[in-house]
Write a protein that holds these residues in place. Structure first.
Motif, PDB file in Angstrom:
ATOM      1  N   ALA A  61       0.832  -1.205   0.000  1.00 44.51           N
ATOM      2  CA  ALA A  61       0.000   0.000   0.000  1.00 44.51           C
ATOM      3  C   ALA A  61       0.862   1.250   0.000  1.00 44.51           C
ATOM      4  N   SER A  62       1.941   1.220   0.756  1.00 46.84           N
ATOM      5  CA  SER A  62       2.873   2.353   0.792  1.00 46.84           C
ATOM      6  C   SER A  62       3.518   2.559  -0.572  1.00 46.84           C
ATOM      7  N   ALA A  98       2.398   1.703  -3.446  1.00 53.17           N
ATOM      8  CA  ALA A  98       1.399   2.124  -4.426  1.00 53.17           C
ATOM      9  C   ALA A  98       0.887   3.540  -4.164  1.00 53.17           C
ATOM     10  N   GLY A  99       1.296   4.125  -3.036  1.00 48.62           N
ATOM     11  CA  GLY A  99       0.828   5.459  -2.690  1.00 48.62           C
ATOM     12  C   GLY A  99      -0.620   5.498  -2.230  1.00 48.62           C
ATOM     13  N   ASP A 100      -1.159   4.349  -1.844  1.00 50.72           N
ATOM     14  CA  ASP A 100      -2.540   4.253  -1.376  1.00 50.72           C
ATOM     15  C   ASP A 100      -2.588   4.604   0.109  1.00 50.72           C
ATOM     16  N   LYS A 101      -2.714   5.887   0.400  1.00 54.89           N
ATOM     17  CA  LYS A 101      -2.635   6.361   1.784  1.00 54.89           C
ATOM     18  C   LYS A 101      -3.777   5.846   2.645  1.00 54.89           C
ATOM     19  N   ARG A 102      -4.958   5.723   2.062  1.00 58.77           N
ATOM     20  CA  ARG A 102      -6.105   5.245   2.847  1.00 58.77           C
ATOM     21  C   ARG A 102      -5.875   3.800   3.288  1.00 58.77           C
ATOM     22  N   ARG A 103      -5.515   2.953   2.318  1.00 59.95           N
ATOM     23  CA  ARG A 103      -5.265   1.538   2.641  1.00 59.95           C
ATOM     24  C   ARG A 103      -4.082   1.409   3.598  1.00 59.95           C
TER      25      ARG A 103
END
Length: 129
Positions: free
Chosen positions: A94-95, A97-102
């Motif tokens: 998640a980090s 991928a830049g998926d801050k919410r996940r």
């Protein structure tokens, strides 16, 4: 055996508290956030192995004298495995991928699990009294 079980349980509790509240906090105070995050990413697998080994050994040493204490420590050992093998890679993905919410949800879950591990080891430690 009881003294050794006490020492290993204390090492587990102290090691988790030091890593969670000392080492991680120090890194974010001493380094830039990206650097601190990279270093923690490298340290986490070793932390989880420490928790697994110490909790399993403490459970085995405690088993003959205190079934509840042994079960608490075994619960830490069993639940740290998916944390290391599933949760940690998912946090890293998640980090990356830049998926801050996940990332926030997964990281929050890992923090809650670590706090639960600390509480369980504290409970097992208190049972020596």
């Amino acid at each position: 055996m009881t003294v050794l079980a006490l020492l290993v349980t204390a090492l587990l509790f102290g090691g988790m508290v030091l890593y969670s509240f000392g080492f991680a906090a120090f890194l974010f105070n001493a380094l830039q956030p990206d650097e601190a995050g990279r270093l923690l990413r490298r340290a986490c697998p070793h932390f989880y192995l420490f928790v697994l080994g110490a909790s399993a050994l403490a459970a085995a040493l405690r088993f003959p004298g205190d079934l509840i204490g042994a079960a608490l420590l075994a619960a830490v050992a069993v639940t740290v495995i998916p944390a290391r093998q599933v949760l940690m890679p998912a946090i890293n993905a998640a980090s990356d991928a830049g998926d801050k919410r996940r990332f926030g949800l997964l990281y929050g879950g890992s923090v809650m699990l670590t706090l639960t591990h600390i509480a369980l080891s504290a409970w097992a430690l208190a049972r020596f009294i």
